[in-house]
Design a protein around this motif. Structure first.
Motif, PDB file in Angstrom:
ATOM      1  N   ASP A 321       0.829  -1.215   0.000  1.00  0.00           N
ATOM      2  CA  ASP A 321       0.000   0.000   0.000  1.00  0.00           C
ATOM      3  C   ASP A 321       0.863   1.265   0.000  1.00  0.00           C
ATOM      4  OD1 ASP A 321      -2.165  -1.656   0.033  1.00  0.00           O
ATOM      5  OD2 ASP A 321      -2.580  -1.428   2.186  1.00  0.00           O
ATOM      6  N   THR A 322       1.958   1.229   0.747  1.00  0.00           N
ATOM      7  CA  THR A 322       2.859   2.394   0.792  1.00  0.00           C
ATOM      8  C   THR A 322       3.394   2.685  -0.614  1.00  0.00           C
ATOM      9  OG1 THR A 322       3.490   1.872   3.056  1.00  0.00           O
ATOM     10  CG2 THR A 322       4.988   3.307   1.830  1.00  0.00           C
ATOM     11  N   CYS A 323       3.810   1.638  -1.297  1.00  0.00           N
ATOM     12  CA  CYS A 323       4.335   1.825  -2.669  1.00  0.00           C
ATOM     13  C   CYS A 323       3.267   2.470  -3.552  1.00  0.00           C
ATOM     14  CB  CYS A 323       4.743   0.482  -3.282  1.00  0.00           C
ATOM     15  SG  CYS A 323       6.169  -0.271  -2.505  1.00  0.00           S
ATOM     16  N   GLY A 324       2.029   2.018  -3.391  1.00  0.00           N
ATOM     17  CA  GLY A 324       0.933   2.517  -4.229  1.00  0.00           C
ATOM     18  C   GLY A 324       0.550   3.963  -3.933  1.00  0.00           C
ATOM     19  N   ASP A 382       6.591  10.516   3.687  1.00  0.00           N
ATOM     20  CA  ASP A 382       5.849  10.704   4.923  1.00  0.00           C
ATOM     21  C   ASP A 382       4.367  10.457   4.677  1.00  0.00           C
ATOM     22  OD1 ASP A 382       5.680  11.241   7.586  1.00  0.00           O
ATOM     23  OD2 ASP A 382       5.586  13.421   7.364  1.00  0.00           O
ATOM     24  N   ARG A 383       3.863  11.014   3.589  1.00  0.00           N
ATOM     25  CA  ARG A 383       2.443  10.843   3.230  1.00  0.00           C
ATOM     26  C   ARG A 383       2.169   9.373   2.907  1.00  0.00           C
ATOM     27  NH1 ARG A 383       2.537  14.946  -0.225  1.00  0.00           N
ATOM     28  NH2 ARG A 383       3.131  13.583  -1.922  1.00  0.00           N
ATOM     29  N   ALA A 384       3.039   8.752   2.128  1.00  0.00           N
ATOM     30  CA  ALA A 384       2.804   7.358   1.719  1.00  0.00           C
ATOM     31  C   ALA A 384       2.841   6.420   2.918  1.00  0.00           C
ATOM     32  CB  ALA A 384       3.853   6.944   0.695  1.00  0.00           C
ATOM     33  N   LEU A 385       3.757   6.659   3.851  1.00  0.00           N
ATOM     34  CA  LEU A 385       3.868   5.786   5.027  1.00  0.00           C
ATOM     35  C   LEU A 385       2.743   6.011   6.021  1.00  0.00           C
ATOM     36  CD1 LEU A 385       7.727   6.015   5.620  1.00  0.00           C
ATOM     37  CD2 LEU A 385       6.447   3.877   5.405  1.00  0.00           C
ATOM     38  N   SER A 386       2.224   7.240   6.062  1.00  0.00           N
ATOM     39  CA  SER A 386       1.180   7.554   7.047  1.00  0.00           C
ATOM     40  C   SER A 386      -0.202   7.187   6.530  1.00  0.00           C
ATOM     41  CB  SER A 386       1.195   9.048   7.361  1.00  0.00           C
ATOM     42  OG  SER A 386       2.502   9.441   7.665  1.00  0.00           O
ATOM     43  N   GLY A 387      -0.280   6.746   5.292  1.00  0.00           N
ATOM     44  CA  GLY A 387      -1.582   6.325   4.741  1.00  0.00           C
ATOM     45  C   GLY A 387      -2.425   7.476   4.257  1.00  0.00           C
ATOM     46  N   GLY A 388      -1.846   8.700   4.162  1.00  0.00           N
ATOM     47  CA  GLY A 388      -2.614   9.876   3.750  1.00  0.00           C
ATOM     48  C   GLY A 388      -2.623  10.098   2.263  1.00  0.00           C
TER      49      GLY A 388
END
Ligand SMILES: Cc1ncc(COP(=O)(O)O)c(C=O)c1O
Length: 388
Positions: A321-324, A382-388
């Motif tokens: 999901d982070t990659c996406g 930061d955005r990708a890892l935080s799910g935002g």
């Protein structure tokens, strides 16, 4: 610039000038794209400059090959249609059925597939080992059969480090050659021939080309017998790049040094950010003092490169999901271009080793840190890892 002057010059001067002198008839500063398959002969056998047919040699390729040799401080450079074509040519030129090669147990998946599913059928056996462990490599040597020790350093995707000097002397004592895949480091950061390796191989698709616009490979050697064997097989097997591909790769080379410095700066900042992030478990980056290969990397590399891998604390799906979610980091395979890339090795670049001893962790994410504004890269992660 004379050949002697060039040999004494610094890396960036060689990157810009080696391989080509401005064309005597026009003064063209850049090697033209010689889009020709054949060459007029001055009477039968009267070749102009040794050119007869473009599988054997083409002036745009000659210029690139001169530059490749100069970057690695080798005697001869050879360009190929891809990194894997370069690898296959080395193996067929220098091994025979019944021979054995020690390979990394976390090699690039396509390299492992070449050894395991192509070369093995022709009688070339391999043993995957942790190439960061000199004793493990020693233990895998087979007296009289091991023809090569083949290493990547850093490895793809776990960034393990092989001690080139130690492995060169181990291989030579056993009558074997040391081959170093220098793709991840680039010749700017590491020059294996100067550390005792016999053969350097590259996927020039990556840092050497540097712009994600061309697929290519390279081999560089110092020893003239090895050069002769590669010359013969390059022509006999024919996996050569066309002149336009050579032009693009050569153009990329001219900025290799400045690009690599920015890749390294940005990767160091990204690692600093990841180190403090709660969703990041292990980070694989040889620049970290706690990395098991840090001391060897510090000795044999100028800096630590632009590749960073890390594991997500929440497992495989969270990594996928982070990659996406990343936007400035493009979701894609390959590496070493000016643009940042993110990927999930288990389902992308290293899918071909799923179920083998080379399988990579499912929660692993690999970054090729590009040369964009680093604050944008960090905000994106930061955005990708935080799910935002
Ligand atoms: C370390 C390494 N070696 C070799 C290759 C193969 O090169 P190519 O894709 O140009 O055939 C790759 C490709 O990803 C690689 O990462």
């Amino acid at each position: 610039m004379t050949q002697e002057h060039r040999q004494k010059s610094g890396f960036d001067t060689r990157a810009i000038h080696a391989g080509y002198e401005p064309d005597p008839s026009t003064g063209a500063v850049i090697a033209p794209i010689y889009a020709t398959s054949t060459y007029k002969q001055d009477g039968v056998g009267g070749l102009r400059g040794g050119y007869e047919y473009s599988r054997s040699a083409n002036p745009t390729r000659t210029a690139l090959e001169g530059a490749l040799a100069a970057l690695e401080e080798g005697e001869r450079g050879f360009a190929f249609a891809s990194g894997l074509a370069a690898e296959d040519t080395i193996l067929r030129a220098l091994t025979s059925p019944g021979d054995h090669v020690v390979i990394p147990d976390d090699a690039y998946g396509g390299t492992f597939r070449l050894f395991e599913r192509v070369e093995k059928r022709w009688g070339l056996d391999n043993t995957p080992v942790a190439i960061s462990d000199v004793d493990a490599v020693r233990g895998a040597l087979r007296a009289g059969a091991t023809r090569m020790v083949w290493v990547e350093t850093p490895t793809n995707p776990l960034l393990n480090i092989a001690d080139i000097e130690a492995l060169a002397s181990l291989a030579h004592d056993a009558g074997a050659l040391l081959v170093v895949d220098n793709t991840f480091a680039s010749p700017y950061l590491q020059q294996p021939l100067s550390l005792g390796a016999d053969i350097v191989v590259h996927s020039t698709t990556k840092y050497v080309g540097g712009h994600s616009d061309v697929v290519g490979g390279a081999v560089v050697v110092r020893d003239l017998d090895l050069a002769e064997a590669i010359t013969f097989h390059q022509n006999a097997m024919g996996a050569v790049p066309g002149p336009f591909d050579c032009f693009l790769t050569h153009r990329g080379i001219k900025t290799l040094g400045v690009r690599m410095d920015r890749h390294c700066d940005n990767a160091e900042r990204v690692v600093e950010f990841l180190s403090a992030h709660p969703k990041v478990a292990t980070i694989y980056f040889p620049g970290l003092p706690e990395h098991p290969g840090h001391d060897v990397a510090a000795r044999q590399m100028k800096r630590f490169g632009g590749m960073v891998s890390f594991r997500h604390t929440d497992g495989e799906q969270a990594a996928v999901d982070t990659c996406g979610r990343a936007e400035v980091f493009t979701l894609g395979e390959s590496l070493g271009g000016v643009e940042s890339l993110i990927e999930h090795p288990g389902r992308m670049t290293h899918m071909s080793v799923a179920g083998t001893e080379l399988e990579v962790p499912g929660d692993l994410i690999r970054l090729s840190v590009g040369i964009e504004t680093v604050d944008d890269l960090i905000a994106d992660l930061d955005r990708a890892l935080s799910g935002g």
